[in-house]
Design a protein around this motif. Structure first.
Motif, PDB file in Angstrom:
ATOM      1  N   GLU A  14      69.740   9.703 -28.629  1.00  0.00           N
ATOM      2  CA  GLU A  14      68.834  10.774 -28.190  1.00  0.00           C
ATOM      3  C   GLU A  14      69.072  12.001 -29.050  1.00  0.00           C
ATOM      4  OE1 GLU A  14      66.362  12.987 -27.085  1.00  0.00           O
ATOM      5  OE2 GLU A  14      66.315  11.481 -25.486  1.00  0.00           O
ATOM      6  N   GLU A  16      67.532  15.051 -28.621  1.00  0.00           N
ATOM      7  CA  GLU A  16      67.392  16.322 -27.900  1.00  0.00           C
ATOM      8  C   GLU A  16      68.654  16.606 -27.075  1.00  0.00           C
ATOM      9  OE1 GLU A  16      63.676  16.965 -25.805  1.00  0.00           O
ATOM     10  OE2 GLU A  16      62.785  15.362 -27.006  1.00  0.00           O
ATOM     11  N   ASP A  58      65.922   6.582 -27.228  1.00  0.00           N
ATOM     12  CA  ASP A  58      64.727   7.416 -27.318  1.00  0.00           C
ATOM     13  C   ASP A  58      63.786   6.792 -28.347  1.00  0.00           C
ATOM     14  OD1 ASP A  58      63.044   9.570 -26.888  1.00  0.00           O
ATOM     15  OD2 ASP A  58      64.040  10.850 -28.349  1.00  0.00           O
ATOM     16  N   LEU A  61      62.852   9.505 -32.828  1.00  0.00           N
ATOM     17  CA  LEU A  61      64.150   9.903 -33.378  1.00  0.00           C
ATOM     18  C   LEU A  61      64.012  10.283 -34.844  1.00  0.00           C
ATOM     19  CD1 LEU A  61      66.213   6.919 -31.955  1.00  0.00           C
ATOM     20  CD2 LEU A  61      66.612   9.310 -31.361  1.00  0.00           C
ATOM     21  N   GLY A  66      62.969   4.561 -32.418  1.00  0.00           N
ATOM     22  CA  GLY A  66      63.548   3.713 -31.388  1.00  0.00           C
ATOM     23  C   GLY A  66      62.998   2.292 -31.433  1.00  0.00           C
ATOM     24  N   MET A  87      63.336   5.280 -23.787  1.00  0.00           N
ATOM     25  CA  MET A  87      62.916   6.524 -23.148  1.00  0.00           C
ATOM     26  C   MET A  87      61.864   7.178 -24.033  1.00  0.00           C
ATOM     27  SD  MET A  87      66.688   8.078 -22.284  1.00  0.00           S
ATOM     28  CE  MET A  87      67.212   8.140 -23.999  1.00  0.00           C
ATOM     29  N   THR A  88      60.759   7.612 -23.428  1.00  0.00           N
ATOM     30  CA  THR A  88      59.749   8.291 -24.216  1.00  0.00           C
ATOM     31  C   THR A  88      59.079   9.403 -23.433  1.00  0.00           C
ATOM     32  OG1 THR A  88      57.697   8.053 -25.459  1.00  0.00           O
ATOM     33  CG2 THR A  88      57.998   6.574 -23.597  1.00  0.00           C
ATOM     34  N   LYS A 110      59.947  10.287 -19.994  1.00  0.00           N
ATOM     35  CA  LYS A 110      60.560  11.605 -19.851  1.00  0.00           C
ATOM     36  C   LYS A 110      59.468  12.602 -19.484  1.00  0.00           C
ATOM     37  CE  LYS A 110      62.475  11.570 -24.059  1.00  0.00           C
ATOM     38  NZ  LYS A 110      63.305  11.966 -25.199  1.00  0.00           N
TER      39      LYS A 110
END
Length: 138
Positions: A14, A16, A58, A61, A66, A87-88, A110
């Motif tokens: 990830e 962020e 994620d 990236l 990802g 995760m998106t 997300k």
């Protein structure tokens, strides 16, 4: 050290920081052993090196997406038991289908509720079958 009986190992990929911090808090509280990579370019080497039980991945990236990482893990027979939860921020049905088609074990949009993420992580680590679409809200 055998994988049985030890802590489950999770690799967070990830970029962020604020999301990574929230994940770190959750995973620490849940008692998982975890590590983080902030860059897609480093992810495959880290996955091969540490062989985590689960990768929280994620989609967007730096350097390598990802999706590419997911595909790389699925093409490596040595990593066949590694679970992947993608995760998106753009949790569209198309993105979800693409991730699952590339071999992801789960998909979460997300911003996610920590409770939802915790349940998904537990489900994947327990080896339960995927739930298509998740529970109905009402």
């Amino acid at each position: 050290m055998g994988a049985d009986g030890g802590k489950k190992r999770i690799l967070v990929v990830e970029d962020e920081d604020n999301i990574a911090i929230a994940l770190d808090y959750l995973l620490t509280r849940e008692g998982y052993d975890h590590d983080r990579v902030a860059n897609g370019g480093e992810a495959m080497a880290r996955i091969r090196g540490t062989h985590p039980d689960l990768v929280l991945l994620d989609v967007m990236l730096p350097e390598v997406s990802g999706y590419e990482i997911c595909q790389g893990v699925r093409l490596d027979p040595a990593l066949s038991d590694v679970k992947i939860l993608m995760m998106t921020a753009r949790g569209s049905a198309i993105e979800r289908r693409k991730g699952l088609a590339l071999g992801a074990d789960g998909f979460i949009s997300k911003p996610f509720e920590l409770k939802e993420l915790r349940e998904e992580v537990r489900r994947l680590l327990s080896g339960a079958p995927p739930q298509d679409g998740g529970p109905a809200h009402g």
